[in-house]
Scaffold this motif. Sequence first.
Motif, PDB file in Angstrom:
ATOM      1  N   ASN A 133      41.080 -10.443  21.358  1.00 13.41           N
ATOM      2  CA  ASN A 133      40.514 -10.124  20.055  1.00 13.41           C
ATOM      3  C   ASN A 133      41.394  -9.163  19.254  1.00 13.41           C
ATOM      4  OD1 ASN A 133      40.100  -8.017  21.734  1.00 13.41           O
ATOM      5  ND2 ASN A 133      37.894  -8.427  21.984  1.00 13.41           N
ATOM      6  N   ASN A 134      42.632  -9.060  19.609  1.00 14.81           N
ATOM      7  CA  ASN A 134      43.504  -8.141  18.890  1.00 14.81           C
ATOM      8  C   ASN A 134      44.855  -8.744  18.569  1.00 14.81           C
ATOM      9  OD1 ASN A 134      42.821  -5.369  18.153  1.00 14.81           O
ATOM     10  ND2 ASN A 134      41.944  -5.387  20.216  1.00 14.81           N
ATOM     11  N   LYS A 135      45.013  -9.146  17.341  1.00 16.70           N
ATOM     12  CA  LYS A 135      46.345  -9.597  16.929  1.00 16.70           C
ATOM     13  C   LYS A 135      47.250  -8.373  16.894  1.00 16.70           C
ATOM     14  CE  LYS A 135      44.670 -12.622  13.603  1.00 16.70           C
ATOM     15  NZ  LYS A 135      44.469 -12.334  12.261  1.00 16.70           N
ATOM     16  N   LEU A 136      48.539  -8.592  16.915  1.00 16.95           N
ATOM     17  CA  LEU A 136      49.458  -7.459  16.812  1.00 16.95           C
ATOM     18  C   LEU A 136      49.335  -6.819  15.437  1.00 16.95           C
ATOM     19  CD1 LEU A 136      52.778  -8.594  18.511  1.00 16.95           C
ATOM     20  CD2 LEU A 136      51.209  -6.800  19.225  1.00 16.95           C
ATOM     21  N   ALA A 137      49.443  -5.482  15.412  1.00 18.65           N
ATOM     22  CA  ALA A 137      49.347  -4.788  14.134  1.00 18.65           C
ATOM     23  C   ALA A 137      50.545  -5.140  13.259  1.00 18.65           C
ATOM     24  CB  ALA A 137      49.306  -3.284  14.384  1.00 18.65           C
ATOM     25  N   GLN A 138      50.326  -5.097  11.942  1.00 16.95           N
ATOM     26  CA  GLN A 138      51.409  -5.422  11.011  1.00 16.95           C
ATOM     27  C   GLN A 138      52.268  -4.209  10.699  1.00 16.95           C
ATOM     28  OE1 GLN A 138      52.292  -8.571   9.826  1.00 16.95           O
ATOM     29  NE2 GLN A 138      50.930  -8.943  11.569  1.00 16.95           N
ATOM     30  N   SER A 139      51.642  -3.032  10.758  1.00 15.36           N
ATOM     31  CA  SER A 139      52.427  -1.830  10.475  1.00 15.36           C
ATOM     32  C   SER A 139      52.063  -0.753  11.485  1.00 15.36           C
ATOM     33  CB  SER A 139      52.162  -1.359   9.053  1.00 15.36           C
ATOM     34  OG  SER A 139      50.782  -1.225   8.856  1.00 15.36           O
ATOM     35  N   LEU A 140      52.781   0.345  11.432  1.00 19.02           N
ATOM     36  CA  LEU A 140      52.561   1.417  12.406  1.00 19.02           C
ATOM     37  C   LEU A 140      51.151   1.983  12.267  1.00 19.02           C
ATOM     38  CD1 LEU A 140      56.002   3.221  12.070  1.00 19.02           C
ATOM     39  CD2 LEU A 140      55.234   1.633  13.851  1.00 19.02           C
ATOM     40  N   THR A 141      50.589   2.417  13.377  1.00 22.20           N
ATOM     41  CA  THR A 141      49.224   2.936  13.389  1.00 22.20           C
ATOM     42  C   THR A 141      49.240   4.459  13.258  1.00 22.20           C
ATOM     43  OG1 THR A 141      48.830   1.242  15.031  1.00 22.20           O
ATOM     44  CG2 THR A 141      47.055   2.844  14.674  1.00 22.20           C
ATOM     45  N   PRO A 142      48.594   4.995  12.226  1.00 18.79           N
ATOM     46  CA  PRO A 142      48.567   6.457  12.100  1.00 18.79           C
ATOM     47  C   PRO A 142      47.646   7.073  13.155  1.00 18.79           C
ATOM     48  CG  PRO A 142      47.269   5.437  10.350  1.00 18.79           C
ATOM     49  CD  PRO A 142      47.895   4.316  11.116  1.00 18.79           C
ATOM     50  N   ILE A 143      48.066   8.196  13.691  1.00 21.11           N
ATOM     51  CA  ILE A 143      47.226   8.941  14.637  1.00 21.11           C
ATOM     52  C   ILE A 143      46.915  10.287  13.995  1.00 21.11           C
ATOM     53  CG2 ILE A 143      47.076   9.949  16.951  1.00 21.11           C
ATOM     54  CD1 ILE A 143      47.288   6.933  16.979  1.00 21.11           C
ATOM     55  N   TYR A 144      45.637  10.552  13.802  1.00 16.43           N
ATOM     56  CA  TYR A 144      45.225  11.760  13.085  1.00 16.43           C
ATOM     57  C   TYR A 144      44.848  12.892  14.034  1.00 16.43           C
ATOM     58  CZ  TYR A 144      44.964   8.753   9.018  1.00 16.43           C
ATOM     59  OH  TYR A 144      45.277   7.901   8.010  1.00 16.43           O
TER      60      TYR A 144
END
Length: 680
Positions: A133-144
Amino acid sequence: MQPETRQLLKLTDNIANKLEKLHLHSAWDLALHLPLRYEDETQIIPIAAAPIGEICQVEGVVLHQEIQFKPRKQLIARIKDDSGACLNLRFIHFYPNHQKQLAQGATVRALGEIKRGFYGDEMIHPKLKSPENNKLAQSLTPIYPTTNGLNQPTLRKAVQAALDAVDLTEVLPEKLLKSLKLPSLAESLRTLHNPPPELSMQTLADGAFPAWQRLKFDELLAQQLSMRLARQRRKSGNAKPLIGNGVLSKKLLANLPFRLTHAQQRVCDEIRADLANHVPMHRLLQGDVGSGKTIVAALSALVALECEGVQVAIMAPTEILAEQHFIKFKQWFETLGIRVAWLSGSLKKKAKDEAKAALANGEIRVVVGTHALFQDDVLFDNLGLVIVDEQHRFGVAQRLALKNKGQDVHQLMMSATPIPRTLAMSFLADLDVSSIDELPPNRTPIKTKLVNQLRRNDVEGFVLSTCQKGQQAYWVCPLIEESETLQLQTATDTLAELQNHLPSLNIGLVHGRMKAAEKAAVMSEFISGSLNVLVATTVIEVGVDVPNASLMVIEHAERMGLAQLHQLRGRVGRGAVASTCVLLFAEPLGQVSKARLKVIHEHTDGFEIARQDLEIRGPGEFLGARQSGAPMLRFADLQTDMVLLEQARQAAADLVAHEPDVVARHLERWLGSREGFLAA
Ligand code: ADP
Ligand code: MG
C-alpha cells in the motif's frame, strides 16, 4: 491554541495539546515549524550496495524472526533482497504489530541507518512499511521536531493545513529582498516543507540554500526588531530616578578593609548615572571571577536605599550563592542600620510569609534570595532596583518573570562570563555594559597544575601540607552528567578516602542533594575555618568567597567545560597567599578535553578563556539556551550566520525608522504568541 485555529486546521483537542507542547500556538507557528531533516523514501537501495552509517531505504523478504532475551528482550528479524545480501532489523522496544509485520515470508520496506553489528549488518529501530500500500515517495520526506505521542504523518498534516491557511503575501519590501538576493517567504516555505523532486538531500541540508537563508534572515530580523522595540519602550519607560545623598555609601566605604580599585569606582559611577535617570537602567556588570562585583552591587543598592522608602532586591541563581550574599550584605548593611531579609524556596512557610508581608508593606527594604523572589505572590511596596548575580545562569523563563515584575524598575545584572560580540549584538542588544577590567591589588596569581589521576597520592600530600600551614582546600568531585546518584556516590567515596588518608584534617562534604539548611551549615563551618577541606560536587561553582582557601583540586577536569573550570578555579586566589589549582585528569584524553585543559593551563584571563571557549564549542551552549529549555534561535546560528545577522541589524534599523507597518506585520508572523521570549 485558539478554538478558531483548531477548527481552521481541523485539529483534535489531543493533537492541539501536543502542538502546544511544541510551543506551536497559531497557524503561523505551524507554518514556521520547519523540518529538522529529510528522509529519502524515493528509492530502494539493494542491501548489497547500501552504505554503512547513512540512512537509506531497503526492501526484502523476512527469512527469520526471533525474540532474544539476552542481554535484554529484543526482536530481531533477518531480511534478504534480490541482491542476495541479508540485513538484521533489531527492535529493543517492540509491539505485537512489529512481530506481525515481520512475519516470516513477508516483504517489508525498512528505512534506517545501517550499522556493523556483531552478527552482521543491522538497522536498529528502522521505520517499517508494507510495500503493497505504499508507492515510492516522489520527493524527500520532511522530518519535523516533535514530541512524545505526536507522530510525523499527523504533524505533517497539521503543518500542511497551516501552510494552506495562512496568508503568504510577502511582507518585506521588495527592494530589501532584491538587494540581499533572498527568495520570497512563500516560495521558501513551500520548498522546505514540500521539497520538489529535483532537490537532493545535500542541497536541503545546506544552510546556504536560499530558502534557508530567507528563513534565517527573517528570524534574525524578528529578533533585531523586537530588541529595538524593547529598547524604545524602555527608553520611554518611567522609572523613579534614584539620586542618593552618598551618606550610606561613604559609611560603608569607611568600614571596608580595602579601597575600591579604579575599575570598581568607574563602574560605580556608570551605575549611579543610570540610576539618576527616569529611563530604567538595564546594565550588565561584567568582571572576571574575583574582580569584586559584590561590593559594587552593595554600593549600587545603597544609592537606592538612600532614597526615601525605595526597596532593593538581590537575586542569585543558587541557594548557596544567595546565602553568601545574604551573609555579606547583612554584615555590611546592619552596621548602617539597614535590615536585610532572606527569601528562598526552601524557607519554611511561616518565615516566608513574614518576609513577604514585610516586603509588601515596605517595612523591609533589602531582600536577598533565589528566584523565589520573583514568584507571583511576592509583592513589593516600592521596588526601585533589582540586582541579579550570575545572570547567565538564569533561564529565559526566570528572566521573563523578573522583567514582568519590574517594567519600570532599574536592573543591574552581573556576570563573570564575558559576552562574545555576536551575542552582545543579538540577544543582548538592549543592554548597556560596564566592565571591571582590573583585579584588586596584591593578588598572587593562581598556579595551575595538570596532574595525572594516577598521582592522586601526591596531591593528597599537598592538601595536607597546605592545611598544616593554616590554609584551606576545596576538593571538587567529577561531574557525572548521566547520573546524579553516581555523582553523589563518588563524592561520598572521595570524602571517605580523604578522611582515611588524612586523619588529622577536618573534612566536610557539600553536594546538590543536601537540604539548603544542611548545605549552609557545612558552608559556614568551612567559612569559619573549622573545616580544613571541603569536598564538593560542582555546587560551589559560582560565587563562593572564602579568602583563606588557597588550594583547589578538581577531579576529572577533562570532563568539565572551560567556563566551569575557570569559575571553579576562581574560588581560590582571593586572599594574599599564593594559591594553586590542581587539575586531575584521566587518560585517554579526547581532542576537545585536551584543547580545554591546554587553554585553562595557559590562561588566567577570563575574557581570553571565554574567547577560546567560544571557538571550541560555539555560541549556542554558551548562552545557556539548553538549560533555559526555550528555543531562542531555531534556524540561524550565530557562529555561521554573522553576515545575515549584520544584514538583519541594518534592515531592522531602517524598518523601525521608516516602515512601522512592515515591522508590525513581520513581528506578528514571527513572534505572535512568543514575543516575550526573544526580548527576555
Ligand atoms: P566576584 O566579582 O567574583 O563576585 P567578589 O565580589 O566575591 O568577586 O570579590 C572577591 C574578593 O575580593 C572578596 O573577598 C572581596 O571582599 C575582595 N575585594 C573586592 N574588592 C576589593 C578591592 N578593591 N581590594 C581588595 N579586595 C577586594
Ligand atoms: Mg560573585
